[in-house]
Design a protein around this motif. Structure first.
Motif, PDB file in Angstrom:
ATOM      1  N   ILE A 134      33.563  34.896  46.343  1.00  0.00           N
ATOM      2  CA  ILE A 134      34.361  34.149  47.298  1.00  0.00           C
ATOM      3  C   ILE A 134      34.985  32.943  46.627  1.00  0.00           C
ATOM      4  N   SER A 135      34.203  32.308  45.748  1.00  0.00           N
ATOM      5  CA  SER A 135      34.659  31.101  45.083  1.00  0.00           C
ATOM      6  C   SER A 135      35.891  31.361  44.216  1.00  0.00           C
ATOM      7  N   TRP A 136      35.829  32.393  43.367  1.00  0.00           N
ATOM      8  CA  TRP A 136      36.978  32.624  42.493  1.00  0.00           C
ATOM      9  C   TRP A 136      38.175  33.144  43.274  1.00  0.00           C
ATOM     10  N   HIS A 137      37.943  33.939  44.311  1.00  0.00           N
ATOM     11  CA  HIS A 137      39.035  34.393  45.167  1.00  0.00           C
ATOM     12  C   HIS A 137      39.758  33.192  45.762  1.00  0.00           C
ATOM     13  N   GLN A 138      38.965  32.285  46.349  1.00  0.00           N
ATOM     14  CA  GLN A 138      39.541  31.133  47.015  1.00  0.00           C
ATOM     15  C   GLN A 138      40.236  30.203  46.032  1.00  0.00           C
ATOM     16  N   LEU A 261      45.315  40.516  39.496  1.00  0.00           N
ATOM     17  CA  LEU A 261      45.309  39.508  38.446  1.00  0.00           C
ATOM     18  C   LEU A 261      43.975  39.542  37.692  1.00  0.00           C
ATOM     19  N   LYS A 262      42.899  39.734  38.440  1.00  0.00           N
ATOM     20  CA  LYS A 262      41.578  39.832  37.817  1.00  0.00           C
ATOM     21  C   LYS A 262      41.498  41.079  36.936  1.00  0.00           C
ATOM     22  N   ASP A 263      41.928  42.225  37.464  1.00  0.00           N
ATOM     23  CA  ASP A 263      41.847  43.481  36.714  1.00  0.00           C
ATOM     24  C   ASP A 263      42.646  43.423  35.412  1.00  0.00           C
ATOM     25  N   LEU A 264      43.767  42.701  35.439  1.00  0.00           N
ATOM     26  CA  LEU A 264      44.638  42.606  34.266  1.00  0.00           C
ATOM     27  C   LEU A 264      44.282  41.419  33.378  1.00  0.00           C
ATOM     28  N   GLY A 267      45.029  34.970  33.935  1.00  0.00           N
ATOM     29  CA  GLY A 267      44.549  33.730  34.521  1.00  0.00           C
ATOM     30  C   GLY A 267      43.125  33.819  35.029  1.00  0.00           C
ATOM     31  N   VAL A 268      42.443  34.940  34.750  1.00  0.00           N
ATOM     32  CA  VAL A 268      41.066  35.124  35.202  1.00  0.00           C
ATOM     33  C   VAL A 268      40.233  35.619  34.022  1.00  0.00           C
TER      34      VAL A 268
END
Length: 286
Positions: A134-138, A261-264, A267-268
């Motif tokens: 939740i934290s990284w999503h937000q 963005l996470k999968d690629l 920035g994550v």
């Protein structure tokens, strides 16, 4: 004891609809598929679906439904894969035989030492969902919402390039009907087609009229469109995007955007933590 006067169903009220939704989906489904079925089962209006969770671009229904899935997983009724697909642990489960209060009680009691707050129908319940997720999503949602429009367009351009598009150009001309750019999607290196895209840094829900306006701007220029937003899409907007006889428009909402963005790795950063477990039984065999 705090009463919940929100028109949004509480997470415990969505426990059984989540089970029923997965049964309709033949036992498994993505977050988006589960969301669509649950909202249909509960017959939720667009007004309710457009209510956002706090200052985020995530809807309150999506937020609470996330807790529903987590409770069902902790109770042993659901499991999820690394690809974000949820499935029933047993196809023979009967939703009508399940006791909502029992599910909440069992899960809450099993996690008394690690608590956070979630609203139910009649009180504030403490429960540790995946706070890290939740934290990284937000956090990512917040960053996206503060980007300058030109920076968000460049991010979309990079996202499409990383996803296999070629000749991606940001146009962003005023008076261009909302067309922000164009690219060529290639399929397995053989087939290709032109795609016009619009990227909207938006806190609210994109409506069906905005989809129609975008399609109007596409007219005569391409047979395929892509609408990307940090917000959400109303139910009618989703229907309009796939309306029979009209050029199709693919939709990417805020939740799918941060996941891509996470999968690629854009920035994550993902850190893998090694877990070492001693097998005492192995030594007993010596």
């Amino acid at each position: 004891m705090t009463k919940d006067f929100s028109p949004v169903p509480t997470f415990d009220a969505m426990l059984l609809p989540t089970i029923k939704a997965l049964q309709i989906l033949d036992g498994s489904g993505t977050n988006e598929e589960i969301y669509e079925k649950v909202t249909q089962i509960l017959n939720l209006s667009d007004e309710v679906l457009e209510i956002l969770h706090g200052n985020s671009s995530r809807s309150e229904v999506e937020y609470r439904l996330g807790w529903s899935r987590t409770y069902l997983k902790k109770y042993g009724l659901l499991e999820n894969s690394a690809r974000g697909v949820w499935s029933l642990t047993s196809t023979s489960v009967n939703a009508n035989d399940l006791d909502i209060k029992e599910i909440v009680k069992v899960v809450r009691e099993s996690h008394k030492n690690n608590l956070t707050s979630v609203e139910t129908s009649d009180e504030i319940v403490d429960y540790p969902e995946t706070l890290e997720e939740i934290s990284w999503h937000q956090q990512l949602h917040n960053i996206l919402s503060t980007l300058e429009p030109s920076a968000f367009e460049r991010l979309t351009q990079r996202l499409l390039r990383e996803s296999g598009f070629i000749q991606v150009e940001v146009t962003g001309k005023s008076g261009d009907g909302g067309i922000d750019g164009v690219g060529i999607a290639r399929i397995n290196g053989f087939l290709s087609f032109h795609v016009l895209f619009q990227c909207k840094r938006y806190q609210k829900s994109v409506t069906s009229s905005q989809i129609r306006d975008f399609r109007g701007a596409m007219q005569g220029r391409t047979d395929k469109g892509l609408f990307l937003t940090t917000g959400t899409f109303t139910r009618n907007a989703i229907k309009e995007a796939t309306r029979d006889g009209a050029p199709p428009i693919d939709l990417i909402d805020g939740e799918e955007l941060v996941q891509r963005l996470k999968d690629l790795g854009l920035g994550v950063k993902i850190e893998m933590i090694e877990s070492v477990e001693v097998d005492a039984n192995w030594f007993k065999k010596l």
